[in-house]
Design a protein around this motif. Structure first.
Motif, PDB file in Angstrom:
ATOM      1  N   LYS A  21       0.848  -1.194   0.000  1.00 11.19           N
ATOM      2  CA  LYS A  21       0.000   0.000   0.000  1.00 11.19           C
ATOM      3  C   LYS A  21       0.884   1.245   0.000  1.00 11.19           C
ATOM      4  CE  LYS A  21      -3.555  -2.364   2.618  1.00 11.19           C
ATOM      5  NZ  LYS A  21      -4.238  -2.493   3.900  1.00 11.19           N
ATOM      6  N   PRO A  22       0.351   2.377  -0.458  1.00 15.80           N
ATOM      7  CA  PRO A  22       1.138   3.609  -0.445  1.00 15.80           C
ATOM      8  C   PRO A  22       1.660   3.916   0.960  1.00 15.80           C
ATOM      9  CG  PRO A  22      -0.849   3.917  -1.733  1.00 15.80           C
ATOM     10  CD  PRO A  22      -0.965   2.575  -1.062  1.00 15.80           C
ATOM     11  N   SER A  23       2.894   4.301   1.043  1.00 15.65           N
ATOM     12  CA  SER A  23       3.642   4.657   2.256  1.00 15.65           C
ATOM     13  C   SER A  23       3.842   3.492   3.227  1.00 15.65           C
ATOM     14  CB  SER A  23       3.022   5.860   2.984  1.00 15.65           C
ATOM     15  OG  SER A  23       1.866   5.498   3.699  1.00 15.65           O
ATOM     16  N   GLN A  24       3.604   2.272   2.777  1.00  9.53           N
ATOM     17  CA  GLN A  24       3.835   1.093   3.614  1.00  9.53           C
ATOM     18  C   GLN A  24       5.285   0.654   3.477  1.00  9.53           C
ATOM     19  OE1 GLN A  24       1.502  -2.299   2.443  1.00  9.53           O
ATOM     20  NE2 GLN A  24       2.174  -3.546   4.163  1.00  9.53           N
ATOM     21  N   PHE A  25       5.912   0.311   4.594  1.00 10.45           N
ATOM     22  CA  PHE A  25       7.255  -0.255   4.576  1.00 10.45           C
ATOM     23  C   PHE A  25       7.341  -1.242   5.725  1.00 10.45           C
ATOM     24  CE2 PHE A  25      11.745  -0.726   5.383  1.00 10.45           C
ATOM     25  CZ  PHE A  25      12.291  -0.730   4.113  1.00 10.45           C
ATOM     26  N   ASP A  26       7.275  -2.512   5.413  1.00  6.35           N
ATOM     27  CA  ASP A  26       7.368  -3.574   6.405  1.00  6.35           C
ATOM     28  C   ASP A  26       8.609  -4.402   6.115  1.00  6.35           C
ATOM     29  OD1 ASP A  26       4.900  -2.857   7.511  1.00  6.35           O
ATOM     30  OD2 ASP A  26       3.791  -4.287   6.289  1.00  6.35           O
ATOM     31  N   VAL A  27       9.253  -4.865   7.161  1.00  5.52           N
ATOM     32  CA  VAL A  27      10.378  -5.780   7.021  1.00  5.52           C
ATOM     33  C   VAL A  27       9.923  -7.106   7.605  1.00  5.52           C
ATOM     34  CG1 VAL A  27      12.774  -6.266   7.604  1.00  5.52           C
ATOM     35  CG2 VAL A  27      12.045  -3.897   7.220  1.00  5.52           C
ATOM     36  N   ILE A  28       9.928  -8.138   6.761  1.00  5.43           N
ATOM     37  CA  ILE A  28       9.454  -9.455   7.157  1.00  5.43           C
ATOM     38  C   ILE A  28      10.589 -10.447   6.953  1.00  5.43           C
ATOM     39  CG2 ILE A  28       7.763 -11.268   6.689  1.00  5.43           C
ATOM     40  CD1 ILE A  28       5.945  -8.966   5.584  1.00  5.43           C
ATOM     41  N   GLU A  32       7.876 -13.480   9.579  1.00  5.83           N
ATOM     42  CA  GLU A  32       7.625 -12.726  10.803  1.00  5.83           C
ATOM     43  C   GLU A  32       7.909 -11.246  10.575  1.00  5.83           C
ATOM     44  OE1 GLU A  32       9.424 -12.193  15.286  1.00  5.83           O
ATOM     45  OE2 GLU A  32       9.669 -14.125  14.310  1.00  5.83           O
ATOM     46  N   LEU A  33       6.952 -10.410  10.934  1.00  2.00           N
ATOM     47  CA  LEU A  33       7.110  -8.962  10.815  1.00  2.00           C
ATOM     48  C   LEU A  33       8.088  -8.486  11.883  1.00  2.00           C
ATOM     49  CD1 LEU A  33       6.081  -6.290   9.491  1.00  2.00           C
ATOM     50  CD2 LEU A  33       4.396  -6.215  11.349  1.00  2.00           C
ATOM     51  N   ILE A  34       9.196  -7.871  11.453  1.00  2.00           N
ATOM     52  CA  ILE A  34      10.168  -7.378  12.429  1.00  2.00           C
ATOM     53  C   ILE A  34      10.209  -5.850  12.484  1.00  2.00           C
ATOM     54  CG2 ILE A  34      11.583  -9.456  12.366  1.00  2.00           C
ATOM     55  CD1 ILE A  34      13.634  -7.827  10.720  1.00  2.00           C
ATOM     56  N   PHE A  35       9.620  -5.182  11.491  1.00  2.00           N
ATOM     57  CA  PHE A  35       9.490  -3.728  11.534  1.00  2.00           C
ATOM     58  C   PHE A  35       8.324  -3.309  10.663  1.00  2.00           C
ATOM     59  CE2 PHE A  35       9.931   0.629  10.347  1.00  2.00           C
ATOM     60  CZ  PHE A  35      10.360   1.238  11.510  1.00  2.00           C
ATOM     61  N   SER A  36       7.539  -2.371  11.182  1.00  2.00           N
ATOM     62  CA  SER A  36       6.421  -1.800  10.435  1.00  2.00           C
ATOM     63  C   SER A  36       6.495  -0.284  10.526  1.00  2.00           C
ATOM     64  CB  SER A  36       5.087  -2.279  11.016  1.00  2.00           C
ATOM     65  OG  SER A  36       4.025  -1.519  10.476  1.00  2.00           O
ATOM     66  N   LYS A  37       6.614   0.362   9.386  1.00  2.00           N
ATOM     67  CA  LYS A  37       6.630   1.820   9.348  1.00  2.00           C
ATOM     68  C   LYS A  37       5.326   2.366   9.897  1.00  2.00           C
ATOM     69  CE  LYS A  37       6.659   5.704   6.178  1.00  2.00           C
ATOM     70  NZ  LYS A  37       6.375   6.042   4.801  1.00  2.00           N
ATOM     71  N   GLN A  38       4.228   1.717   9.590  1.00  3.74           N
ATOM     72  CA  GLN A  38       2.924   2.169  10.058  1.00  3.74           C
ATOM     73  C   GLN A  38       2.851   2.129  11.588  1.00  3.74           C
ATOM     74  OE1 GLN A  38      -0.415  -0.067   8.630  1.00  3.74           O
ATOM     75  NE2 GLN A  38      -1.895   1.429   9.320  1.00  3.74           N
ATOM     76  N   SER A  39       3.326   1.057  12.194  1.00  5.94           N
ATOM     77  CA  SER A  39       3.287   0.944  13.653  1.00  5.94           C
ATOM     78  C   SER A  39       4.272   1.900  14.327  1.00  5.94           C
ATOM     79  CB  SER A  39       3.612  -0.483  14.088  1.00  5.94           C
ATOM     80  OG  SER A  39       2.614  -1.373  13.658  1.00  5.94           O
ATOM     81  N   ALA A  40       5.467   2.024  13.760  1.00  9.52           N
ATOM     82  CA  ALA A  40       6.501   2.865  14.353  1.00  9.52           C
ATOM     83  C   ALA A  40       6.295   4.352  14.058  1.00  9.52           C
ATOM     84  CB  ALA A  40       7.876   2.435  13.861  1.00  9.52           C
ATOM     85  N   GLY A  41       5.598   4.645  12.965  1.00 12.29           N
ATOM     86  CA  GLY A  41       5.380   6.031  12.586  1.00 12.29           C
ATOM     87  C   GLY A  41       6.583   6.680  11.932  1.00 12.29           C
TER      88      GLY A  41
END
Length: 59
Positions: A21-28, A32-41
């Protein structure tokens, strides 16, 4: 150094980019999700991702 190059250098694995999705950046890692831009802001720092991957691989 790019995230992909740093991951290759540190762990000798190839990473891949998947469009989300736009502006999404997840590291999996291994499903396993180890970083979420959405959660961290915020966007992650490279060393933060490498450290999380090291921790994940260590168990």
């Amino acid at each position: 150094m790019s995230f992909a190059a740093a991951i290759k250098d540190a762990f000798d694995v190839d990473s891949k980019l998947e469009i989300g999705k736009p502006s999404q950046f997840d590291v999996i890692v291994d499903g396993e999700l180890i970083f979420s831009k959405q959660s961290a802001g915020r966007f992650p720092e490279l060393q933060e991702v490498l450290d999380a991957m090291s921790k994940r691989r260590a168990g």
